[in-house]
Scaffold this motif. Sequence first.
Motif, short mmCIF file in Angstrom:
data_model
loop_
_atom_site.label_atom_id
_atom_site.label_comp_id
_atom_site.label_asym_id
_atom_site.label_seq_id
_atom_site.Cartn_x
_atom_site.Cartn_y
_atom_site.Cartn_z
N LEU A 1 0.83 -1.20 0.00
CA LEU A 1 0.00 0.00 0.00
C LEU A 1 0.87 1.25 0.00
N SER A 2 1.92 1.24 0.79
CA SER A 2 2.84 2.39 0.84
C SER A 2 3.50 2.63 -0.52
N SER B 1 2.25 1.79 -3.45
CA SER B 1 1.22 2.30 -4.37
C SER B 1 0.95 3.78 -4.14
N LYS B 2 0.99 4.20 -2.87
CA LYS B 2 0.80 5.63 -2.57
C LYS B 2 1.96 6.46 -3.10
N THR B 3 3.16 5.92 -3.02
CA THR B 3 4.33 6.65 -3.51
C THR B 3 4.25 6.88 -5.01
N LEU C 1 1.43 6.89 -6.69
CA LEU C 1 0.14 7.53 -6.99
C LEU C 1 -0.70 6.71 -7.98
N LYS D 1 -3.96 4.99 -8.33
CA LYS D 1 -5.24 4.97 -7.61
C LYS D 1 -5.82 3.57 -7.47
N ILE E 1 -3.93 1.56 -4.94
CA ILE E 1 -4.21 2.04 -3.58
C ILE E 1 -5.57 1.51 -3.11
N ARG E 2 -6.56 1.56 -4.01
CA ARG E 2 -7.91 1.05 -3.66
C ARG E 2 -7.85 -0.44 -3.31
N ARG F 1 -11.87 4.15 3.70
CA ARG F 1 -10.80 4.96 3.08
C ARG F 1 -10.61 4.63 1.61
N SER F 2 -11.06 3.46 1.19
CA SER F 2 -10.93 3.10 -0.23
C SER F 2 -11.89 3.91 -1.10
N TYR G 1 -10.63 6.49 -3.67
CA TYR G 1 -9.86 5.97 -4.80
C TYR G 1 -10.73 5.16 -5.77
#
Length: 434
Positions: free
Chosen positions: A101-102, A104-106, A108, A110, A113-114, A139-140, A143
Amino acid sequence: IFFRQFGMATFDVESYINQYSGGAKVTRLLHIWEHAPSTNDVVNMCISELKKGKNTAKYKTVCQTFQSKGVQSPLVQIDEAWVAHVDDAAAKQLEKLEMDLSSSKTHLIKESIRLGFNDLGAFHYERGDLNTSLKSYVRSREYCTNSKQILEMCLNVIQVALELNNVALVNQYVGKAEQSAEATKDKKDLGKLKVASGLANLDSRKYRAAARKLIETPLELGNGYSEVMSANDIAIFGGLCGLASFDRNELKTKLIDNVNFKHYLELVPEIREIIKDFYDSRYTTCLSALERMKEVLMLDIHLRPHVPVLYEQIRQRALKQYVSPFMSVNLNKMAQAFNTTTQLLEKELAMLIMDGGIQARIDSHNKILYARRDNERVVTFEKAINTGREFVSETEANIRRLNMLRNGDFQVRQPRLQMSPSQASPSGTQVLAR
């Protein structure tokens, strides 16, 4: 197979519990163990189901509960080696999910992340951490890029909210999901929303709304929501709530003649026959069958708090339906129809009269119930007189308006307008805008 006898109803625990999947199995087995006399078979089934999952915290709690209650079974001893193995594997899995997850956030991404939040939500759900699971699913939402993903998110949140018994959250996300264009495309997803809404309404004691949602459940769902409710449950819950809240015409159109719901009723012939007996005014047969099912119904984790209320409402509706066609009713004959004594029946009817459920009076000496009804002839005459008076009044008003319009000696003044300071003359007098 483990059997338990309840009055005239035979309850097969193994067949019953195999209708469900996931955590619903354990929850229902614990409920049965708490509320019904049982052997170690239920305990062993419960422990075996727990060891198929990853919720070690619940496994240890349940084993300790069984031990404190003096359950004699080798399975209630905590398997420390299994617990350590599962916890170690879960820790590694959680670390990997958080790293993915980290990453995927780096970058970007989407969609990644979802999916990462969904995987975390599913992981915490399996581990029994429902609040953390709920946060991950919620939180998903930011996204999600299309209606299908929003529907998936809503269904995930609804399932966790049902286990948390958060009725408000269930209703909120059912509403959001129903606004999605995807909700009506897949009959199974639509069925899950109907079932969730029905359960939420049942929990709020809105039995009419619960019945309407459950009888609208598409046939395609079948046992596709076994982690929450089985197909048999849809028939039982919908049938009982309908009996307690629908009038005679609705029973016919929404339950008996409902082609979709009829397939669910075929799964539970007892409920189907009870509904038919009620509609055909065979109250002795109907109420006796309900009484035989009562102890089994009390073993359902969702239905147990509502069985006494539903039974009372069904009986009251039967009493009202019995007396409605008659001007007078012999209480001795009525008591036979309801398989009760005249004295008890008289008390029930007195309560209904005081609550306004029946407009009648009781001749306690002769044991006769007399209906209180308005004289239909007098009511009809009063309606006719009132209608005539309204007609005369309206006619006179129209004639008066016509005479005023024909008379040229009067003028209708225009309403005076509110002037702004800029429209006022220097002398202070107002200038009318035309």
